[in-house]
Design a protein around this motif. Structure first.
Motif, PDB file in Angstrom:
ATOM      1  N   ASP A 280       0.837  -1.205   0.000  1.00  0.00           N
ATOM      2  CA  ASP A 280       0.000   0.000   0.000  1.00  0.00           C
ATOM      3  C   ASP A 280       0.869   1.251   0.000  1.00  0.00           C
ATOM      4  O   ASP A 280       0.583   2.232  -0.697  1.00  0.00           O
ATOM      5  N   GLY A 281       1.946   1.218   0.808  1.00  0.00           N
ATOM      6  CA  GLY A 281       2.838   2.370   0.855  1.00  0.00           C
ATOM      7  C   GLY A 281       3.578   2.583  -0.453  1.00  0.00           C
ATOM      8  O   GLY A 281       3.760   3.719  -0.916  1.00  0.00           O
ATOM      9  N   ILE A 282       4.011   1.487  -1.083  1.00  0.00           N
ATOM     10  CA  ILE A 282       4.698   1.594  -2.374  1.00  0.00           C
ATOM     11  C   ILE A 282       3.737   2.126  -3.432  1.00  0.00           C
ATOM     12  O   ILE A 282       4.144   2.887  -4.326  1.00  0.00           O
ATOM     13  N   ALA A 283       2.446   1.763  -3.319  1.00  0.00           N
ATOM     14  CA  ALA A 283       1.454   2.259  -4.270  1.00  0.00           C
ATOM     15  C   ALA A 283       1.385   3.788  -4.244  1.00  0.00           C
ATOM     16  O   ALA A 283       1.199   4.427  -5.290  1.00  0.00           O
ATOM     17  N   VAL A 284       1.507   4.367  -3.063  1.00  0.00           N
ATOM     18  CA  VAL A 284       1.502   5.828  -2.953  1.00  0.00           C
ATOM     19  C   VAL A 284       2.659   6.419  -3.762  1.00  0.00           C
ATOM     20  O   VAL A 284       2.501   7.404  -4.490  1.00  0.00           O
ATOM     21  N   LEU A 285       3.835   5.798  -3.632  1.00  0.00           N
ATOM     22  CA  LEU A 285       5.005   6.259  -4.374  1.00  0.00           C
ATOM     23  C   LEU A 285       4.797   6.097  -5.872  1.00  0.00           C
ATOM     24  O   LEU A 285       5.092   7.024  -6.652  1.00  0.00           O
ATOM     25  N   VAL A 286       4.268   4.967  -6.289  1.00  0.00           N
ATOM     26  CA  VAL A 286       4.055   4.723  -7.718  1.00  0.00           C
ATOM     27  C   VAL A 286       3.035   5.705  -8.297  1.00  0.00           C
ATOM     28  O   VAL A 286       3.240   6.280  -9.370  1.00  0.00           O
ATOM     29  N   GLU A 287       1.935   5.927  -7.577  1.00  0.00           N
ATOM     30  CA  GLU A 287       0.883   6.809  -8.074  1.00  0.00           C
ATOM     31  C   GLU A 287       1.324   8.272  -8.099  1.00  0.00           C
ATOM     32  O   GLU A 287       0.877   9.038  -8.943  1.00  0.00           O
ATOM     33  N   ARG A 288       2.239   8.616  -7.184  1.00  0.00           N
ATOM     34  CA  ARG A 288       2.719   9.997  -7.144  1.00  0.00           C
ATOM     35  C   ARG A 288       3.564  10.302  -8.369  1.00  0.00           C
ATOM     36  O   ARG A 288       3.542  11.409  -8.882  1.00  0.00           O
TER      37      ARG A 288
END
Length: 251
Positions: A243-251
């Motif tokens: 979930d945390g990596i998803a934030v980085l990817v989406e940013r």
């Protein structure tokens, strides 16, 4: 804490052995000998799986192979080089097929493949890799795990850090599994039996007014999880990590 390191031997000799260079693999002119580096490493891995890495000594390994210690030294010069060879050998079990699917599925496959590897070879999770001597299977793992996060818009540094964080999470969590297994083996008690034996002792000293949050959460979590659950911790933590990596990817 690491008990052995892949950089514990002579780097030049270790590199030659890892890549089976003629100057490092113990090859001689004439007929192929009955004992070679591959057989030595396979026997060392089997011994470590059975009894732990501390059991792997030159004397013990020579006895397992039915040869003298000096014969073994002609193939592998010392334990430092041997640990690097053993570690690289088991890494060859990873990823018969490259991780597939979307990025989340690929990273999940990476995490579970490493978890399964450390379950099969508990000693491998305690091998220090801070300064690795780069063998062929280590390089293959590194390349495939980076490929799992390639094409997402991450920088090269972010790709490296994501892979490192996932790997560190798996090693840390699987360590809890090995600790639990060791506790059961050493005590002769299952998790449930140990808690049943210690609960009356805790009740004598525990003050719910002093530790109100623990008093509320502990019983509920204990009933739900049945004590410490490394597997449940792994699944929950991996989902939150992704979930945390998803934030980085989406940013």
């Amino acid at each position: 804490m690491a008990t052995e390191s892949t950089s514990g031997g002579d780097p030049a000799r270790t590199m030659a052995l890892l890549w089976r260079s003629p100057d490092g693999a113990g090859r001689r002119p004439g007929p192929r000998p009955g004992l070679d580096v591959d057989r030595v490493v396979a026997a060392a891995v089997e011994l470590a799986d059975r009894e732990g890495l501390a059991a792997v000594t030159v004397r013990r390994l020579a006895a397992e192979l039915g040869v003298g210690a000096m014969t073994l030294y002609t193939h592998v010069p010392g334990k430092g080089e041997l640990v690097a060879l053993m570690h690289d050998a088991v890494l060859g079990e990873l990823y018969p097929e490259p991780p597939a699917g979307d990025w989340r599925a690929r990273l999940t496959a990476v995490a579970r493949a490493n978890w399964d590897l450390y379950v099969r070879h508990p000693w491998a999770a305690s091998v220090g890799t801070g300064r690795p001597v780069l063998g062929p299977n280590l390089m293959r793992r590194y390349d495939l795990e980076l490929a799992a996060v390639d094409g997402l818009g991450l920088s090269e540094v972010e790709m490296e850090l994501v892979v490192t964080v996932v790997g560190g999470f798996v090693r840390g969590t699987v360590g809890g599994l090995h600790d639990k297994d060791a506790a059961e083996r050493d005590s002769g008690l299952t998790e449930d039996e140990w808690w049943a034996a210690t609960e009356p002792l805790v009740d004598r000293v525990f003050d719910a007014a002093r530790f109100p949050t623990a008093a509320r959460v502990g019983p509920v979590a204990g009933n739900e999880l049945g004590g410490y659950s490394p597997e449940r911790t792994f699944e929950f933590g991996l989902a939150r990590l992704l979930d945390g990596i998803a934030v980085l990817v989406e940013r």
